[in-house]
Motif scaffolding. Structure first.
Motif, short mmCIF file in Angstrom:
data_model
loop_
_atom_site.label_atom_id
_atom_site.label_comp_id
_atom_site.label_asym_id
_atom_site.label_seq_id
_atom_site.Cartn_x
_atom_site.Cartn_y
_atom_site.Cartn_z
N ILE A 84 11.01 36.07 36.71
CA ILE A 84 12.33 35.73 36.19
C ILE A 84 13.09 36.93 35.64
O ILE A 84 14.28 37.09 35.93
N PRO A 85 12.42 37.82 34.90
CA PRO A 85 13.20 38.95 34.36
C PRO A 85 13.62 39.97 35.41
O PRO A 85 14.52 40.76 35.17
N SER A 86 12.98 39.97 36.56
CA SER A 86 13.21 41.08 37.49
C SER A 86 13.93 40.69 38.77
O SER A 86 14.51 41.55 39.44
N ILE A 87 13.89 39.44 39.14
CA ILE A 87 14.49 39.03 40.41
C ILE A 87 15.94 38.66 40.15
O ILE A 87 16.26 37.57 39.66
N GLY A 88 16.84 39.58 40.49
CA GLY A 88 18.23 39.41 40.06
C GLY A 88 19.16 38.74 41.05
O GLY A 88 20.12 38.06 40.67
N LEU A 89 18.90 38.90 42.35
CA LEU A 89 19.87 38.44 43.32
C LEU A 89 20.15 36.93 43.25
O LEU A 89 21.31 36.51 43.34
N PRO A 90 19.13 36.09 43.07
CA PRO A 90 19.42 34.65 43.01
C PRO A 90 20.44 34.30 41.92
O PRO A 90 21.28 33.42 42.12
N LEU A 91 20.38 35.03 40.81
CA LEU A 91 21.32 34.74 39.74
C LEU A 91 22.75 35.18 40.12
O LEU A 91 23.72 34.55 39.67
N ASN A 92 22.85 36.18 40.95
CA ASN A 92 24.17 36.55 41.46
C ASN A 92 24.77 35.41 42.30
O ASN A 92 25.95 35.12 42.22
N PHE A 93 23.91 34.78 43.10
CA PHE A 93 24.37 33.61 43.87
C PHE A 93 24.84 32.52 42.91
O PHE A 93 25.91 31.92 43.11
N ALA A 94 24.03 32.25 41.91
CA ALA A 94 24.39 31.19 40.95
C ALA A 94 25.74 31.48 40.31
O ALA A 94 26.58 30.60 40.15
N SER A 95 25.95 32.74 39.98
CA SER A 95 27.21 33.14 39.36
C SER A 95 28.38 32.90 40.31
O SER A 95 29.43 32.37 39.92
N ARG A 96 28.19 33.25 41.56
CA ARG A 96 29.28 33.12 42.53
C ARG A 96 29.75 31.68 42.68
O ARG A 96 30.93 31.42 42.89
N TYR A 97 28.80 30.73 42.60
CA TYR A 97 29.14 29.33 42.87
C TYR A 97 29.13 28.45 41.63
O TYR A 97 29.23 27.23 41.75
N LYS A 98 28.96 29.06 40.44
CA LYS A 98 28.80 28.26 39.22
C LYS A 98 27.69 27.23 39.41
O LYS A 98 27.83 26.04 39.11
N ALA A 99 26.62 27.71 39.95
CA ALA A 99 25.53 26.83 40.37
C ALA A 99 24.31 26.97 39.47
O ALA A 99 24.21 27.92 38.69
N MET A 100 23.40 26.05 39.62
CA MET A 100 22.14 26.21 38.91
C MET A 100 21.14 26.95 39.79
O MET A 100 21.21 26.94 41.01
N LEU A 101 20.22 27.60 39.11
CA LEU A 101 19.17 28.35 39.79
C LEU A 101 17.84 27.79 39.34
O LEU A 101 17.56 27.75 38.13
N VAL A 102 17.06 27.37 40.31
CA VAL A 102 15.75 26.79 39.99
C VAL A 102 14.66 27.78 40.41
O VAL A 102 14.61 28.18 41.58
N TYR A 103 13.84 28.18 39.46
CA TYR A 103 12.67 28.99 39.79
C TYR A 103 11.47 28.06 39.89
O TYR A 103 11.19 27.31 38.95
N LEU A 104 10.76 28.12 41.01
CA LEU A 104 9.60 27.25 41.18
C LEU A 104 8.32 28.07 41.14
O LEU A 104 8.20 29.09 41.84
N GLU A 105 7.38 27.62 40.35
CA GLU A 105 6.11 28.35 40.28
C GLU A 105 5.14 27.81 41.31
O GLU A 105 5.02 26.60 41.51
N HIS A 106 4.44 28.71 41.95
CA HIS A 106 3.46 28.36 43.00
C HIS A 106 2.22 27.75 42.34
O HIS A 106 1.76 28.21 41.31
N ARG A 107 1.70 26.71 42.99
CA ARG A 107 0.47 26.10 42.45
C ARG A 107 -0.65 27.13 42.29
O ARG A 107 -0.76 28.06 43.09
N PHE A 108 -1.42 26.97 41.26
CA PHE A 108 -2.55 27.83 40.91
C PHE A 108 -2.14 29.17 40.29
O PHE A 108 -3.00 30.03 40.09
N TYR A 109 -0.86 29.36 40.01
CA TYR A 109 -0.43 30.60 39.36
C TYR A 109 0.28 30.27 38.05
O TYR A 109 0.82 29.16 37.89
N GLY A 110 0.28 31.26 37.18
CA GLY A 110 1.04 31.13 35.93
C GLY A 110 0.60 29.93 35.13
O GLY A 110 -0.57 29.80 34.75
N LYS A 111 1.55 29.04 34.87
CA LYS A 111 1.24 27.85 34.07
C LYS A 111 1.11 26.61 34.95
O LYS A 111 1.19 25.48 34.45
#
Lengths: 500, 500
Positions: free
Chosen positions: A105-132
């Motif tokens: 989340i802190p490093s992947i910037g481009l998706p948030l640029n898309f969200a900004s362009r369209y006033k859209a929401m950005l969903v980050y999905l975590e892969h099973r067996f990783y993180g939480k």
């Protein structure tokens, strides 16, 4: 020389390492690590992020009494630019891959640029067996249990993403919102495969540095290493030559002198005693390939390594060993000692399991052509045996191409499918297994001569070169075209458009 | 009146019945039975057929130690027209569905016409858990074990087909041969889904009478029954009226008279004693819907039933009960008694399990409009409860649309995918859940006003009507276009074409 990799970055890198050093006999398999990032926080990031958990079936494909078992899958929505329920606004989805979402989340910037362009929401999905998002809450338990870890696969992960995205659409009355999925490296493969397998859920995919052709025999085994060698050679011919000659010199010292390994330990300041020269060579291999893979314009680690090596070579007293070690110091930073096991994995590493089950990428070192690395062919049989020793089952090297395809990609997809961008930086060793040519008018390849692994989806930096800014703009414009066409189709084809 | 269903056909029909009468409270779910056929043998069939078995993993999607378990999947190749190894010759593949392949091969004629046109081989694939492709060799054992039957699913079956087809290509040096997959009813769904999920293996699909839209709420619940009613009404208004009024009459007799059920048993010559009137009504429902579904031009069972009912109605002494019974006799043939449990299923029936896990098709009887059937809405909750009682797990009613799509099909596929023919006869009740309009230039719908369930892929008969001959020709010509385009693409895109 101001290029120093900080300790904290290194730690995060280590956490992200994924290639299994199944045994000393297995050549280096390359890494599908996701890119690192110097800046740990996006400005204002924490304010608009909301974390959710979705009760996900452990098994989507078989329906047995035990299939009612679920796990809590984490997803995070960034509402920063979202302007409320509006079914004509797209949704952007970033596909987590082989790491904790907190690191993306802190490093992947481009998706948030898309969200900004369209006033859209950005969903980050975590892969099973990783993180939480680990079944039964314990990574150790999940990975040591042969039945549980069996549920860690790409097909299950894609089905997870399908379920979560449909749920999000429902939750926000966004049934007609087009979804664009974005991922990098293994996550980029997932994004492109998702568009192919779930076109009813994703309108399009941006697959950054996704080596979907590094399976079976589609890509030559030495594709990865030949890009690394080329990258060093283009940076400095002398640097390249020094590295190329160093392997034999290491072996010579290790074999010819009684105290050879001690000498090498001392010269390379290894933290522990070297047991065999391959420990050192594998470590150097990892440093060099990692530098080539993540040779971002902001840091340019290949330049840094070669500048140090070439600088050392100009000293009267220097020898090959000292020159290569200078490169290590340039990359790793000044330390009291260097741990050659930094890049090692064990069988509880999740991506090691993925590599030993379906993600069999036959990366070898042919020693041919301009290679600066010693020869080490990928040997499927010993790979199988080693995986079997670790996990009790043999890898299925043909499953990825059976399930997702890959052979004759243009022939297959030229008149099938649409809306995928395959982006690759040609300095990225994994670009050798990427899609580098357009497949059709809407399945397109974007390459950059100077780009490294996943650099396009990283946070933008003020000093980003023009080619990188242009690449991101091109990607956004293409996706804008998909969205416009979708809305035109929606008007034409859909009888009831709900609240739109 | 020479329309009589022979005993042998009836037995094969009974074997093929698939809709679970989970309980008396569940409305009739319709049947995805495959069409029957009067002629049991194709001319010369046995000479060129070769039977093979492929060691298939029981589980393609999870990789656990127990996943090494395999079963022997049967496939049969018809070499009648094959002219030897030639990588430019297509391969035709018929997808078995919820029955024994032995029942398909003699009756499904269209695929062999394709083989004849191209001097090609025809591969018949048997669906896992049916015929001779049953894990552990015992249907009873496989279906009674909750873990084993869990591996019976469409996604697993498609992966089986993928593996076998790749194997066949390899075995016959046919790597560049395009594969066209063909299926009917549930097998037609599998064929269309296979083209969508495995475009790298199948160049195109002919999906005959595949109600891929009869999931979730895409198709109105009463679509199936409204076609049945319409079909009878168009055949004879009086016949339709008699059937429409008969249900209440049956209830009246059953409820108003002390010996009501005995009277009904006697009038309908039931083999056993009726315990409740619903047993009789379910039986009549099955007879009528089955006749409508398989109203092939060669037999015209709806005509036969209505002729008998109308004939009986002209007799002075006749009443509603006698009139409806005359229809039963016309369809079933003269018998000493009629077994109202003929259409019943139990939990060891494989397709009952499929319906109770993922193939949830909400077919109900609204009683609205021109319906000639009593009202019985599809009630998802009681359906779930009944399935849970049978199998210990609840159905997953949204899985099919999550995994394969279905909502807004034109919107989704108009700019994605290609090369699918959806063929439907509009007299087929399942056509209500079929794709009846073109989606794009290469995903096309072919409908025939008079066609019944899967009639196009049946053996051709000398007295086939022109519209049916024309339909088959159109389908073959469309597929010919796909194959031509493929060969043009092959020349353009593929660098090495092997032995071609």
């Amino acid at each position: 020389m101001d290029y120093i990799v900080s300790r904290s970055i290194l730690v995060s890198l280590l956490l992200l390492l994924v290639s299994p050093y199944v045994s000393a006999h297995i050549p280096h398999l390359g890494r599908l690590r996701r890119p690192f990032q110097n800046k740990p926080q996006k400005l204002g990031m924490s304010d608009e992020l909301a974390t959710f958990y979705y009760k996900q079936p452990l098994d989507h494909f078989n329906y047995q009494p035990q299939s009612d078992v679920t796990f809590d899958q984490r997803y995070v929505i960034d509402f920063k630019y979202w302007k409320g329920v509006n079914p004509s606004t797209p949704i952007f989805a970033f596909f987590g891959a082989e790491e904790n979402l907190d690191d993306d989340i802190p490093s992947i910037g481009l998706p948030l640029n898309f969200a900004s362009r369209y006033k859209a929401m950005l969903v980050y999905l975590e892969h099973r067996f990783y993180g939480k998002s680990i079944p039964f809450g314990s990574l150790k338990k999940a990975m040591e249990n042969a039945t549980i870890r069996g549920y860690l696969s790409s097909a299950q992960a894609l089905a997870d993403y399908a379920q979560v995205l449909l749920h999000v659409k429902k939750m926000f009355a966004a049934e007609t919102s087009p979804i664009i999925v974005i991922g990098g490296s293994y996550g980029g493969m997932l994004a492109s495969w998702f568009r192919l397998k779930y076109p009813h859920i994703a309108l399009g995919a941006l697959a950054s540095s996704a080596p979907i052709l590094y399976f079976d025999n589609i890509t030559p085994q030495d594709g990865y290493y030949s890009v690394v060698s080329k990258s060093f050679r283009e940076t400095s011919e002398t640097c390249y030559e020094i590295i190329r000659r160093s392997w034999a010199e290491i072996d010579r010292i290790a074999e010819e002198k009684a105290q050879g390994l001690s000498i090498l330990s001392k010269r390379f300041k290894t933290c522990g005693k070297l047991n065999r020269s391959s420990e050192l060579k594998d470590y150097l291999d990892s440093v060099l390939t990692e530098a080539a893979q993540y040779n971002f314009p902001s840091a340019n680690p290949v330049d840094a390594i070669c500048a140090a090596i070439d600088g050392e070579a100009k000293k009267k007293s220097s020898d090959l060993i000292g020159q290569v070690f200078a490169g290590v110091v340039a990359y790793m930073g000044e330390r009291s000692c260097y741990d050659v096991s930094d890049y090692d994995h064990d069988s509880t590493d999740q991506y090691s399991w993925q590599v030993c089950s379906e993600m069999v990428m036959p990366i070898g070192r042919s020693g041919k052509g301009d290679s600066m690395f010693p020869t080490a062919q990928f040997d499927l049989n010993s790979f199988k045996n080693d995986c079997k020793a670790w996990y009790g089952v043999s890898p299925k090297p043909h499953w990825i191409t059976t399930f997702y395809g890959g052979h004759d990609l243009k022939l297959v997809l030229h008149r099938f499918a649409s809306n995928i961008i395959f982006s690759n930086g040609l300095k990225d060793p994994y670009s050798s297994g990427g899609v580098l040519h357009n497949i059709s008018q809407t399945i397109v390849a974007i390459t950059t001569a100077k780009g490294a692994h996943c650099v396009d989806i990283q946070n933008a930096e003020v000093d980003d070169p023009d080619w990188l800014k242009m690449q991101r703009k091109t990607e956004m414009d293409i996706i804008d075209g998909w969205i416009s066409k979708y809305h035109a189709d929606l008007l034409l084809f859909k009888k009831s458009v709900g609240t739109n």
